[in-house]
Motif scaffolding. Sequence first.
Motif, PDB file in Angstrom:
ATOM      1  N   ARG A   1      -8.056  -1.989  -0.113  1.00  0.00           N
ATOM      2  CA  ARG A   1      -7.145  -1.811   1.014  1.00  0.00           C
ATOM      3  C   ARG A   1      -7.572  -2.692   2.188  1.00  0.00           C
ATOM      4  O   ARG A   1      -8.669  -3.237   2.231  1.00  0.00           O
ATOM      5  CB  ARG A   1      -7.096  -0.348   1.461  1.00  0.00           C
TER       6      ARG A   1
ATOM      7  N   LEU B   1      -2.263  -7.173  -2.073  1.00  0.00           N
ATOM      8  CA  LEU B   1      -3.340  -6.266  -1.667  1.00  0.00           C
ATOM      9  C   LEU B   1      -4.537  -7.037  -1.139  1.00  0.00           C
ATOM     10  O   LEU B   1      -5.250  -6.572  -0.240  1.00  0.00           O
ATOM     11  CB  LEU B   1      -3.783  -5.404  -2.845  1.00  0.00           C
TER      12      LEU B   1
ATOM     13  N   GLU C   1       0.835  -1.205   0.000  1.00  0.00           N
ATOM     14  CA  GLU C   1       0.000   0.000   0.000  1.00  0.00           C
ATOM     15  C   GLU C   1       0.868   1.252   0.000  1.00  0.00           C
ATOM     16  O   GLU C   1       0.574   2.232  -0.707  1.00  0.00           O
ATOM     17  CB  GLU C   1      -0.928  -0.015   1.209  1.00  0.00           C
TER      18      GLU C   1
END
Length: 511
Positions: free
Chosen positions: A149, A73, A6
Amino acid sequence: MPTDVEELLDALAADPGREALVHRDRRIHAGELVRSVHRLAHVLDGRVRPGTVVALLAGNTPEALVARMAVNLLGAGIAQPHEGLSAAARARIVVDVEAAVVLADADAAAAAEPVLARLDGPAALWLGAHGADPDVLAEADGAPASPIRDRARPHDVEQIRHTGGTTGHPKGITYTFDHHRRGAEMRRRLTGLGADGGGDGDGGARLLVATPVAHVGGALADRTLASGGTVVLQDGFEPGAFLAAVARERITHTFLLPPLIYRLLDHPDLDRTDTSSLRSVVYGGAPAAPRRMAEAVERIGPVFAQFYGQTEAGGISALTPQEHSRPELLGTVGRPLPTTEIAITDADGRPVAPGGRGELWVRTGMEMDGYWKQPELTAATVVDGWVRTGDVARQDADGYLHLLDRVKDMIVVVGGHVYTTELEDLLMEHPSVRQAAVFGVPDDDGTETVHAAVVAGSPAPDEDELTALVAERAGDMYVPRSVEFVERIPLTGVGKTDKKALRAELAAQPR
């Protein structure tokens, strides 16, 4: 707290117009790279679940980097067996990691297909067109680019990196998402040593990656992209193409193993190639010959930094560019990093006398999270936070570490032990020896005999000349029973000397 992936994507998104990746005739900007990752993550969502492992069959392509980031992710781990392994070995790795999904890059179909043919597990999802098989990249073209996320959990596996397989079947070494976060913190503490590959805080870096992105190359690529630099990917190492890319792309940083540096030095294009853009050539992963590294500094410049570490242990020591100006230090791997503790021990794990030889134990704070599903091997390797490196070493009075051999590569001969690295360095002190590899062959009495393979320059030495050199400098115990002259020393897929292949090649030669 955001994961390392991220943070990398956030850094790319902050400057979407900069050139991020170069591969063949493609130039990919940072914004395009971010969108590709998120779109593929949306396509894989539901197929890839947090806490699982995905096998990636790919080479050094942008798609390999995109797939790895998209999988991470989603909170899943990635295992990418490098293409230098046999199809059987790569298939075994896919089975070992219990891959829930297999992603195969259509660009590497010729290498991926023999692996898939050996698997009974799930069908591959292809990155790119491959006959009538599902193409997840085509699906991703129509997917949203909105960020995904917070899927990763700190103690889930982010990556399983396999050892080079020089001493047996590659072992899976696990790193969690939390491990990579700690790694970023450690690198910030080490900034300024000049031995971490160039990238942290260096927005102008242009990194050339010609070694597998499944190993060190991928880690350095991430670091360069996160710090505002550009990564130039090559499908593999070929010295002429490597030199051409340095000049064409104005490369500032790269990583090579010593045998690959020797191939650069021996290539006719080196002295007519403009390498003035280079600021950092980090090397490691295998012993380096002092004479050849002195030649590299003289011909390419004061840009070399040696970094000694292990997949199991993390960073251990460094020899800075400034220290490369002192020839007497080129036979060392530098001094331990400020974050590393070392101990040199005897066979029973007791410290040896100062300056003595023994197995190197280290405590770095970046030890692996363990071998994949091998708790007994993990317990034997990591003892009370100390990693048994398997390297035979000594530390001199100035604190510099000298690596003498791998414990498993020591040759037990009548009268003692022959350290292969020492003998290789000695052979390469001869001005006409370009590269050397030393290995043992079992004898009938339970000991071994010493044998050497040599790549010779011109004029070529004869065997008697080399054995006389060894006898004079090291004694009769070190004299090889045979010296074979070869055109090239075989290397593993990550660039280390492949002594298993060398033994097999020499055994197959007619006598």
